[in-house]
Write an enzyme that holds these catalytic residues in place. Structure first.
Site, PDB file in Angstrom:
ATOM      1  N   ASP A  48      53.392  94.440  -5.276  1.00 57.50           N
ATOM      2  CA  ASP A  48      53.505  93.465  -6.371  1.00 57.50           C
ATOM      3  C   ASP A  48      53.987  94.033  -7.697  1.00 57.50           C
ATOM      4  O   ASP A  48      54.863  93.478  -8.321  1.00 57.50           O
ATOM      5  CB  ASP A  48      52.195  92.717  -6.612  1.00 57.50           C
ATOM      6  CG  ASP A  48      52.186  91.388  -5.872  1.00 57.50           C
ATOM      7  OD1 ASP A  48      53.246  91.025  -5.337  1.00 57.50           O
ATOM      8  OD2 ASP A  48      51.145  90.734  -5.826  1.00 57.50           O
TER       9      ASP A  48
ATOM     10  N   LYS B 180      56.807  89.694   1.479  1.00 53.91           N
ATOM     11  CA  LYS B 180      56.936  91.137   1.236  1.00 53.91           C
ATOM     12  C   LYS B 180      55.628  91.863   1.566  1.00 53.91           C
ATOM     13  O   LYS B 180      55.625  92.874   2.256  1.00 53.91           O
ATOM     14  CB  LYS B 180      57.288  91.395  -0.241  1.00 53.91           C
ATOM     15  CG  LYS B 180      58.594  90.780  -0.681  1.00 53.91           C
ATOM     16  CD  LYS B 180      58.883  91.078  -2.139  1.00 53.91           C
ATOM     17  CE  LYS B 180      57.934  90.378  -3.093  1.00 53.91           C
ATOM     18  NZ  LYS B 180      58.062  88.912  -3.097  1.00 53.91           N
TER      19      LYS B 180
ATOM     20  N   HIS C  52      59.043  93.653  -9.244  1.00 53.71           N
ATOM     21  CA  HIS C  52      58.159  92.851  -8.409  1.00 53.71           C
ATOM     22  C   HIS C  52      58.591  93.048  -6.969  1.00 53.71           C
ATOM     23  O   HIS C  52      59.640  92.566  -6.557  1.00 53.71           O
ATOM     24  CB  HIS C  52      58.255  91.384  -8.821  1.00 53.71           C
ATOM     25  CG  HIS C  52      57.471  90.482  -7.927  1.00 53.71           C
ATOM     26  ND1 HIS C  52      58.045  89.438  -7.244  1.00 53.71           N
ATOM     27  CD2 HIS C  52      56.173  90.491  -7.594  1.00 53.71           C
ATOM     28  CE1 HIS C  52      57.113  88.840  -6.520  1.00 53.71           C
ATOM     29  NE2 HIS C  52      55.970  89.446  -6.717  1.00 53.71           N
TER      30      HIS C  52
ATOM     31  N   ARG D 217      77.924  93.270   9.390  1.00 52.26           N
ATOM     32  CA  ARG D 217      77.758  93.287  10.838  1.00 52.26           C
ATOM     33  C   ARG D 217      77.938  94.694  11.395  1.00 52.26           C
ATOM     34  O   ARG D 217      77.284  95.088  12.331  1.00 52.26           O
ATOM     35  CB  ARG D 217      78.768  92.334  11.491  1.00 52.26           C
ATOM     36  CG  ARG D 217      78.661  90.898  10.980  1.00 52.26           C
ATOM     37  CD  ARG D 217      77.292  90.300  11.238  1.00 52.26           C
ATOM     38  NE  ARG D 217      77.013  90.133  12.630  1.00 52.26           N
ATOM     39  CZ  ARG D 217      77.210  89.004  13.307  1.00 52.26           C
ATOM     40  NH1 ARG D 217      77.668  87.939  12.697  1.00 52.26           N
ATOM     41  NH2 ARG D 217      76.935  88.958  14.582  1.00 52.26           N
TER      42      ARG D 217
END
Lengths: 89, 351
Positions: free
Chosen positions: B202, B184, B163, B268
């Site tokens: 999807d 999304k 998904h 980071r």
């Protein structure tokens, strides 16, 4: 996480209207909701996903609920399936 | 707070994928899918087209023809190359029929004869009787085996449904995952608008290819439809045209969209590369916290470009780390750089 197996009862199968209703109902809950048919596991909160299943009358499908309100979500969803999506059986 | 942490710790639903493994294909399906590509013609045994192929490997039955049938992997597609055909040709008709009958007494799904070598009518008759389809291809054995193996591997390789939204960004296959409603599809739409190409939304079918390659594609039913909350369904191909879509793409980066968690550990420097697994294959994985004012689309483009740079041998985080080390080494104990300007003296440049 809980699983339940249900079958499609109405004659027309899991077409657009019930698919939209399922997604709407599932989105009420915080729990994740997946529908599994023949190994295909799709997100039950996605209308495209649910329609992809193309589940005809008599098809057994598995429902999977996971989250804080999974019990309630399962109860309401299974009830909607049992009613044949409130359509002609 | 405890609840938040628990939700965060729980692996997101997209990871609990179930591999779908095809167990068999019919010879008919094999024939339909490959007849044109591999120039197959059916010579005999048409009644056996319902036979099942259950193995992606092929077999050269040289030894079985010679009479040794121990360990004979008869359930595989049998390839008759030059060795088999020339061996049969060296025999008398009687011996030939005997040798071939031994082989045909097993339930063979089908036989492929390479290099347009053909098979004697007597042997084809045996295949008709035993309902073993015989195909002929003009390709020589090496090529035929290469083509057929690739096809069978594709058919029998594990698949799964994810998904997510799958977009080709600058030629890099970026798979967006995350809980439903996080955005999304909106990111995918934004990327399409900026000239990138949608593969699927999807429902993304992921198929393993070889050992470490994952190919993603949409399903036949959905194609390039998308759901945008508040709008409903849209057809990307109709709306944005052919340049906005593609059918398949290798999955190269997974971008996981999630709500910002103060206690979440986000990279980071980018030196610590993390991966996520789909079908047992490790794919670079970026966790992207969503915060106000952050343009996910642009970041997705940067992720793709960064992937390309790394692919072509440049790693920004490594380079920065190396530069820092050099500065530390050069200045040694005397004076540690406080961050000198790029240009030591601006002269009369006031621009």
């Amino acid at each position: 996480m809980i699983h339940r197996t249900v079958t499609i009862k109405n004659r027309a199968g899991l077409h657009t209207r019930p698919a939209a209703a399922i997604v709407k109902l599932a989105s009420k809950f915080q729990s994740e909701f997946y529908i599994i048919k023949e190994g295909f596991r799709i997100n039950g909160k996605s209308i495209i996903g649910v329609m992809t299943l193309a589940a005809a009358q008599g098809t057994p499908i598995e429902l999977e609920f996971d989250g804080p309100d999974e019990e309630q979500a399962m109860k309401e969803m299974v009830e909607y399936f049992e009613k044949g999506f409130e359509e002609e059986i | 707070m405890g609840k938040e942490t628990k939700q965060y710790d729980r692996p997101s639903g997209w990871r609990n994928t179930q591999p779908i493994q095809r167990e068999s294909i019919t010879v008919q399906h094999f024939y339909d899918a490959t007849r044109e590509r591999f120039r197959l013609t059916l010579l005999a045994g048409g009644e056996g087209l319902a036979n099942l192929i259950t193995d992606k490997s092929l077999h050269r039955p040289g030894l079985a023809l010679a009479g040794y049938v121990g360990l004979f992997t008869y359930h595989r597609i049998q390839i008759f190359g030059n060795t088999e055909i020339f061996y049969l040709r060296s025999l008398t008709l009687e011996e030939k029929i005997k040798a071939f009958s031994t082989l045909a007494s097993f339930s063979i799904p089908c036989i492929v004869v390479t290099s347009s070598n053909g098979l004697d009518p007597e042997l084809l008759a045996i295949c008709d009787e035993r309902k073993i389809p015989v195909f002929e291809t003009k390709f020589e054995t090496t090529k035929a085996v290469y083509f057929l193996s690739d096809f069978l591997e594709d058919q029998f390789n594990p698949q799964t449904v994810i998904h997510g939204a799958f977009v080709d960004v600058y030629g890099v296959g970026v798979l967006f995952v995350g809980r439903s409603g996080i955005g999304k599809s909106e990111v995918a739409l934004d990327l399409i608008e900026r000239g990138h190409r949608l593969v699927a939304d999807d429902v993304v079918m992921v198929t393993q290819k070889g050992e470490s390659i994952l190919m993603g594609a949409g399903t036949d039913l959905v194609r390039h439809f998308m759901e945008i909350r508040g709008l409903g369904l849209i057809n990307v191909r109709e709306m944005f045209g052919i340049r906005a879509i593609r059918f398949q793409k290798r999955v190269e980066v997974i971008v996981e969209l999630e709500e910002w968690h103060a206690d979440g550990e986000y990279t980071r420097t980018g030196l610590d590369e993390s991966t996520a697994q789909i079908l047992g294959v490790d794919i670079p994985h970026v966790r992207l916290p969503i915060v106000t004012g952050k343009n996910i689309t642009v970041i997705a483009e940067v992720i793709a470009l960064n992937y390309l740079l790394k692919h072509y041998g440049y790693d920004a985080s490594r380079e920065f780390a190396t530069k820092l080390e050099q500065v530390l080494l050069k200045k040694g104990g005397e004076k540690v750089s406080r961050g000198d300007r790029v240009i030591p003296y601006f002269e009369h440049d006031f621009e």
